[in-house]
Each structure stands twice: as structure tokens, then as C-alpha cells.
Motif scaffolding. Structure first.
Motif, short mmCIF file in Angstrom:
data_model
loop_
_atom_site.label_atom_id
_atom_site.label_comp_id
_atom_site.label_asym_id
_atom_site.label_seq_id
_atom_site.Cartn_x
_atom_site.Cartn_y
_atom_site.Cartn_z
N UNK A 66 19.62 12.46 -17.86
CA UNK A 66 21.03 12.55 -17.49
C UNK A 66 21.52 14.00 -17.55
N UNK A 67 21.13 14.71 -18.58
CA UNK A 67 21.54 16.11 -18.73
C UNK A 67 20.88 16.97 -17.65
N UNK A 68 19.59 16.76 -17.41
CA UNK A 68 18.89 17.52 -16.36
C UNK A 68 19.56 17.31 -15.00
N UNK A 69 20.07 16.13 -14.74
CA UNK A 69 20.71 15.83 -13.45
C UNK A 69 21.96 16.68 -13.22
N UNK A 70 22.65 17.08 -14.28
CA UNK A 70 23.83 17.93 -14.09
C UNK A 70 23.46 19.27 -13.47
N UNK A 71 22.21 19.69 -13.66
CA UNK A 71 21.73 20.92 -13.06
C UNK A 71 21.70 20.88 -11.54
N UNK A 72 21.82 19.71 -10.94
CA UNK A 72 21.88 19.57 -9.49
C UNK A 72 23.27 19.83 -8.92
N UNK A 73 24.25 19.97 -9.78
CA UNK A 73 25.62 20.24 -9.33
C UNK A 73 25.76 21.73 -9.03
N UNK A 74 26.58 22.08 -8.04
CA UNK A 74 26.78 23.50 -7.72
C UNK A 74 27.27 24.30 -8.93
#
Length: 153
Positions: A66-74
Motif C-alpha cells: 500500500x505504501x509503495x503504491x503511493x509512489x505512483x502518484x505524481x
């Protein structure tokens, strides 16, 4: 906390050119995961509307999916564990501590303040620290949103 290590002049790193906020902590710790979930669910997009060039650094060991996925946000970078957090504190314009649950020592706040990086936290995030809102730290009282009422057709 080692004040000689977390010192503003220990190794000068310039603040980032673009507005940059830091969230630092163990990224497999449930209160930190919950804090990021709330920040990205309720705060981040509203803040980006006000500050379109906003950058977010999520720094800490063992980030869960879940935390790693935030890295996909601009503008969002998830670093994972780093050998030295001090350059991230110094580069950031401020640190956010949007904790809604949890307890324990708030070292991230103490480290940030020692190194000279301002802190914005929920009252829960700064629990147990003798800090004054508006003088030492900016504090927000976290309130859970009440469910929106459905409109009648």
C-alpha cells in the motif's frame, strides 16, 4: 536522541527548490500506514490543488505494498530504508505526522525539530511531547468525517 547527530549544521543540505514534505518512519508499522492512508485519502489532493508543485517524500524501512503504491502518484517518492535520514529532513520544507492511532515515542518529531525542519502533526501524532501549537509545532485535531447524507431522488 543524539543532538550532535541531528544538528542543523552537521552537513548542510539545501532545502528542495519545490515545496517538499516528508513523512518518516517504519513503513510496515500500522499507525504509519494508517496515517498515510488518511493523508492520501483526505488531504493530499486538496493540498496539491493549492500547491501544484508539491513533492512528498516517504522515507522508512520495509514499505508494504500500500505504501509503495503511493509512489505512483505524481510528485511522490517512496525511498524505503535509507542509510541516513538527515538529508531528507534538511531537504524537506516540513515534516507531516498525520497519525490517528498509536502510541510510543515520537522520535520523528524530535529529530525533525532538532535538525530545523518544521513539523505539522495531528494532536495524536504529537502526544506526550510538551509542544505549543503555533510556537513549536503546528497541530491539527483529527476529526473523522461523518458519513455524507444521501440526497433524496
Amino acid at each position: 536522541m543524539d543532538l550532535d547527530y541531528f544538528h542543523p549544521d552537521a552537513a548542510p543540505d539545501p532545502r528542495a527548490e519545490k515545496p517538499t514534505v516528508l513523512f518518516c518512519g517504519a513503513m510496515d508499522y500500522n499507525p504509519n500506514i494508517d496515517a498515510l492512508r488518511w493523508y492520501f485519502g483526505d488531504v493530499h489532493e486538496r493540498l496539491r490543488q493549492l500547491v501544484p508543485e508539491l513533492r512528498v517524500l516517504i522515507v522508512g524501512k520495509a514499505p508494504v505494498a500500500e505504501v509503495l503504491a503511493y509512489g505512483g502518484k505524481p510528485g511522490v517518492t517512496v525511498t524505503g530504508g535509507v542509510p541516513d535520514v538527515r538529508p531528507y529532513y534538511r531537504r524537506s520544507w516540513l515534516q507531516i505526522v498525520p497519525l490517528r492511532i498509536g502510541g510510543g515515542t515520537r522520535l520523528k518529531i524530535v529529530e525533525s525539530m532538532a535538525i530545523g525542519t518544521p513539523v505539522v502533526s495531528t494532536t495524536i501524532g504529537a502526544q506526550g511531547l510538551d509542544l505549543r501549537h503555533g510556537e513549536d509545532i503546528l497541530l491539527a485535531i483529527h476529526r473523522r468525517r461523518s458519513p455524507r447524507k444521501q440526497r433524496a431522488p
